[in-house]
Design an enzyme around this catalytic site. Sequence first.
Site, PDB file in Angstrom:
ATOM      1  N   ASN A 286      -7.833   2.007   9.674  1.00 43.89           N
ATOM      2  CA  ASN A 286      -6.494   2.223  10.224  1.00 43.89           C
ATOM      3  C   ASN A 286      -6.656   2.261  11.728  1.00 43.89           C
ATOM      4  O   ASN A 286      -7.372   3.128  12.252  1.00 43.89           O
ATOM      5  CB  ASN A 286      -5.917   3.570   9.777  1.00 43.89           C
ATOM      6  CG  ASN A 286      -5.553   3.599   8.302  1.00 43.89           C
ATOM      7  OD1 ASN A 286      -5.792   2.629   7.575  1.00 43.89           O
ATOM      8  ND2 ASN A 286      -4.982   4.702   7.873  1.00 43.89           N
TER       9      ASN A 286
ATOM     10  N   GLU B  46      -4.002  -0.044   8.073  1.00 44.94           N
ATOM     11  CA  GLU B  46      -2.822   0.336   8.858  1.00 44.94           C
ATOM     12  C   GLU B  46      -2.981  -0.183  10.276  1.00 44.94           C
ATOM     13  O   GLU B  46      -4.086  -0.165  10.831  1.00 44.94           O
ATOM     14  CB  GLU B  46      -2.644   1.867   8.957  1.00 44.94           C
ATOM     15  CG  GLU B  46      -2.009   2.516   7.761  1.00 44.94           C
ATOM     16  CD  GLU B  46      -1.869   4.027   7.922  1.00 44.94           C
ATOM     17  OE1 GLU B  46      -1.651   4.505   9.054  1.00 44.94           O
ATOM     18  OE2 GLU B  46      -1.984   4.724   6.902  1.00 44.94           O
TER      19      GLU B  46
ATOM     20  N   GLU C  23      -7.614   8.405   6.080  1.00 50.18           N
ATOM     21  CA  GLU C  23      -7.937   9.019   7.364  1.00 50.18           C
ATOM     22  C   GLU C  23      -8.541  10.409   7.272  1.00 50.18           C
ATOM     23  O   GLU C  23      -7.909  11.407   7.640  1.00 50.18           O
ATOM     24  CB  GLU C  23      -6.693   9.055   8.257  1.00 50.18           C
ATOM     25  CG  GLU C  23      -6.096   7.681   8.468  1.00 50.18           C
ATOM     26  CD  GLU C  23      -5.019   7.657   9.550  1.00 50.18           C
ATOM     27  OE1 GLU C  23      -4.528   8.734   9.921  1.00 50.18           O
ATOM     28  OE2 GLU C  23      -4.699   6.560  10.009  1.00 50.18           O
TER      29      GLU C  23
ATOM     30  N   HIS D 163      -2.978  10.921   0.578  1.00 49.72           N
ATOM     31  CA  HIS D 163      -2.459  10.707   1.935  1.00 49.72           C
ATOM     32  C   HIS D 163      -1.812  12.014   2.399  1.00 49.72           C
ATOM     33  O   HIS D 163      -0.603  12.091   2.614  1.00 49.72           O
ATOM     34  CB  HIS D 163      -1.479   9.533   1.957  1.00 49.72           C
ATOM     35  CG  HIS D 163      -1.233   8.941   3.318  1.00 49.72           C
ATOM     36  ND1 HIS D 163      -1.354   7.592   3.590  1.00 49.72           N
ATOM     37  CD2 HIS D 163      -0.865   9.513   4.496  1.00 49.72           C
ATOM     38  CE1 HIS D 163      -1.062   7.371   4.870  1.00 49.72           C
ATOM     39  NE2 HIS D 163      -0.758   8.523   5.438  1.00 49.72           N
TER      40      HIS D 163
ATOM     41  N   ARG E  83       0.850  -1.182   0.000  1.00 46.05           N
ATOM     42  CA  ARG E  83       0.000   0.000   0.000  1.00 46.05           C
ATOM     43  C   ARG E  83       0.893   1.241   0.000  1.00 46.05           C
ATOM     44  O   ARG E  83       1.698   1.431   0.912  1.00 46.05           O
ATOM     45  CB  ARG E  83      -0.899  -0.003   1.251  1.00 46.05           C
ATOM     46  CG  ARG E  83      -1.733   1.230   1.338  1.00 46.05           C
ATOM     47  CD  ARG E  83      -2.703   1.300   2.523  1.00 46.05           C
ATOM     48  NE  ARG E  83      -3.281   2.637   2.469  1.00 46.05           N
ATOM     49  CZ  ARG E  83      -3.438   3.451   3.493  1.00 46.05           C
ATOM     50  NH1 ARG E  83      -3.139   3.060   4.718  1.00 46.05           N
ATOM     51  NH2 ARG E  83      -3.919   4.657   3.319  1.00 46.05           N
TER      52      ARG E  83
ATOM     53  N   TYR F  39      -4.714   1.971  15.607  1.00 46.92           N
ATOM     54  CA  TYR F  39      -3.492   1.899  16.410  1.00 46.92           C
ATOM     55  C   TYR F  39      -3.773   1.743  17.899  1.00 46.92           C
ATOM     56  O   TYR F  39      -3.027   1.086  18.602  1.00 46.92           O
ATOM     57  CB  TYR F  39      -2.646   3.178  16.222  1.00 46.92           C
ATOM     58  CG  TYR F  39      -2.037   3.301  14.856  1.00 46.92           C
ATOM     59  CD1 TYR F  39      -2.768   3.831  13.785  1.00 46.92           C
ATOM     60  CD2 TYR F  39      -0.737   2.875  14.611  1.00 46.92           C
ATOM     61  CE1 TYR F  39      -2.204   3.933  12.521  1.00 46.92           C
ATOM     62  CE2 TYR F  39      -0.172   2.974  13.344  1.00 46.92           C
ATOM     63  CZ  TYR F  39      -0.904   3.501  12.303  1.00 46.92           C
ATOM     64  OH  TYR F  39      -0.345   3.587  11.057  1.00 46.92           O
TER      65      TYR F  39
HETATM   66  C1  GBH Z   1      -1.462   7.102  10.649  1.00 46.69           C
HETATM   67  O1  GBH Z   1      -2.362   7.919  11.324  1.00 46.69           O
HETATM   68  C2  GBH Z   1      -1.075   7.743   9.336  1.00 46.69           C
HETATM   69  O2  GBH Z   1      -1.940   7.334   8.299  1.00 46.69           O
HETATM   70  C3  GBH Z   1       0.346   7.496   8.957  1.00 46.69           C
HETATM   71  O3  GBH Z   1       0.699   8.348   7.921  1.00 46.69           O
HETATM   72  C4  GBH Z   1       1.224   7.668  10.179  1.00 46.69           C
HETATM   73  O4  GBH Z   1       2.571   7.565   9.872  1.00 46.69           O
HETATM   74  C5  GBH Z   1       0.814   6.631  11.187  1.00 46.69           C
HETATM   75  O5  GBH Z   1      -0.482   6.863  11.556  1.00 46.69           O
HETATM   76  C6  GBH Z   1       1.601   6.656  12.490  1.00 46.69           C
HETATM   77  O6  GBH Z   1       1.322   7.826  13.228  1.00 46.69           O
HETATM   78  O7  GBH Z   1      -2.430  13.969  19.521  1.00 46.69           O
HETATM   79  O8  GBH Z   1      -0.965  15.482  18.372  1.00 46.69           O
HETATM   80  O9  GBH Z   1      -0.075  13.477  19.285  1.00 46.69           O
HETATM   81  C7  GBH Z   1      -2.685   7.496  12.615  1.00 46.69           C
HETATM   82  C8  GBH Z   1      -3.512   8.505  13.284  1.00 46.69           C
HETATM   83  C9  GBH Z   1      -1.939  10.192  14.036  1.00 46.69           C
HETATM   84  C10 GBH Z   1      -3.842   9.520  15.333  1.00 46.69           C
HETATM   85  C11 GBH Z   1      -1.403  10.948  15.242  1.00 46.69           C
HETATM   86  C12 GBH Z   1      -3.286  10.252  16.499  1.00 46.69           C
HETATM   87  C13 GBH Z   1      -1.999  11.953  17.351  1.00 46.69           C
HETATM   88  C14 GBH Z   1      -1.562  13.363  17.151  1.00 46.69           C
HETATM   89  N1  GBH Z   1      -2.840   9.122  14.417  1.00 46.69           N
HETATM   90  N2  GBH Z   1      -2.473  11.360  16.103  1.00 46.69           N
HETATM   91  S1  GBH Z   1      -1.242  14.126  18.683  1.00 46.69           S
END
Ligand code: GBH
Length: 506
Positions: A330, A399, A187, A142, A97, A332
């Site tokens: 996606n 993801e 996202e 993206h 991807r 996490y």
């Molecule tokens: C993904 O988003 C992205 O699609 C990818 O590009 C990225 O590299 C990967 O995550 C890893 O981060 O509260 O200011 O600390 C995941 C979504 C991005 C959600 C960061 C939470 C927290 C920002 N996440 N976000 S902050």
Amino acid sequence: MAVTTWSIIGLLALCHSSIAGYTKFPPGFTFGVATASHQIEGAWNVSGKSENVWDRLTHTRPELIADGTNGDIACDSYHRLHEDVEELVALGVHFYRFSLSWSRILPTGRIDYVNPDGIRYYNELLDLLAENNIEPLVTLFHWDLPQSLQDLGGWANPKMIDYFYDYSDFCFKEFGGKIKSWITFNEPYEICEDAYGDEKKAPAIDSHGVGNYLCSDTLLKAHAESYHLYNETYRPVQNGRIFISINSIWYEPSDPENSELVALAEVANQFKFGWFAHPIFTVEGGYPKVMVENIARQSEAEGLRKPRLEQFDAYWIQRIKGTSDFLGINHYTTHLITGAGVDPIAKSPSWLKDIGAVTTMEVGGDSASEWLRVVPTGFANLLRWCKISYNDPPIYITENGFSDRGDLEDYGRIKYFNDYLSEILNVINDDKVNVLGYTAWTLMDNFEWRAGFSERFGFYYVNITDPARPRTPKLSVQYYRELIDNHELPHFDRYKDPSVRTARRC
Ligand code: GBH
């Protein structure tokens, strides 16, 4: 790390689930790995590529990036795509991807000028993938919007529906013979909330409670138009699939016995996941009812004539509904809801204030990213919720991954994959959730947006102090390879961190 009751419950559930012990993946289940153009390509101003919103942000406001780095060189994938593909081959993935850089292909943002080198680059990558039997899964957007389109308002400008239509049309026509799987947007929450309702992502507009909702209106319509275009014009000849990847921080109540908190967690999940999933994946369509109501009530209290979130009319409700062949997720992490009211960190007005709940990240194990807590059971709960809320959709995990500071013996990452994948197996087997494939984030350590290179998610370590950007495989490469080859979770004992000696009772 605070050990909360909920994390203990999570741990017990985890022990329990590993006793259940599903290890084999269903036949046909596929594995891949993901990247994104701006995070790996570099070559930011080379061979005709124009400036995008991340170039602009990192060059003009470097203080917003944790380590002051930028994507100018990143992993230098623009010059090193052969190495990228070698790594993919070593991992043994079924699919790769990646995303297309709009400003590399169409430097004006419009279709009036095509950059031949952009076309050459992606064709070369697609051909290499084909030679190696790796299927491309391609994201159109993206996050790296051409700056020229941002100058017109970006996703807050409804004209973006036309520009995205033209860009998608161009990509389907140019590359569609080689690509069978498309993702429109990566996202939408991050795009709208973090980039237009906050400063967490470029273009960092911070129009909290306003710009974020203008963005979702445009983005969902743009997604639907791109889907219909593909569906009507390209699908009959190219035979591919097209969908959207929605991200989720899954919310759980800090006390699962407290019905008020349970109800508030549902509200938060509707605001987070439902904001973009409800209009596309439900029978009734449109934004979640609780979102519409909460925002209307708040807007009235603010003395506004109209709610800050405009509802879709009947035409658009129909037009947006059903426009995704799969539900791309996606995922996490999980956060907790601890109480009702205004979160102390919420701006006014804002999406977070509109929810009306207090959140915390104090849950599960930690990673190098403050927001990323390790709560495998939260993933299972999210997947079950998606099955129920969206009428049992076919799901691709687009993801899932873990950050550390760049360990070569990345036991934390391996444990994360093992425990999250175990939960996927649990819901596939016990709850019949229709998960078809899994994508690990990410191929190699890359430009992690505002975290720069300080948080590393890769299978390969990238040395960014060396201009040649050498890549070194971490232990997780071996783990993922073994998993894919055997179509089964490897024996975790062999990948346990030897420095953690405490006997686990379960
Ligand atoms: C993904 O988003 C992205 O699609 C990818 O590009 C990225 O590299 C990967 O995550 C890893 O981060 O509260 O200011 O600390 C995941 C979504 C991005 C959600 C960061 C939470 C927290 C920002 N996440 N976000 S902050």
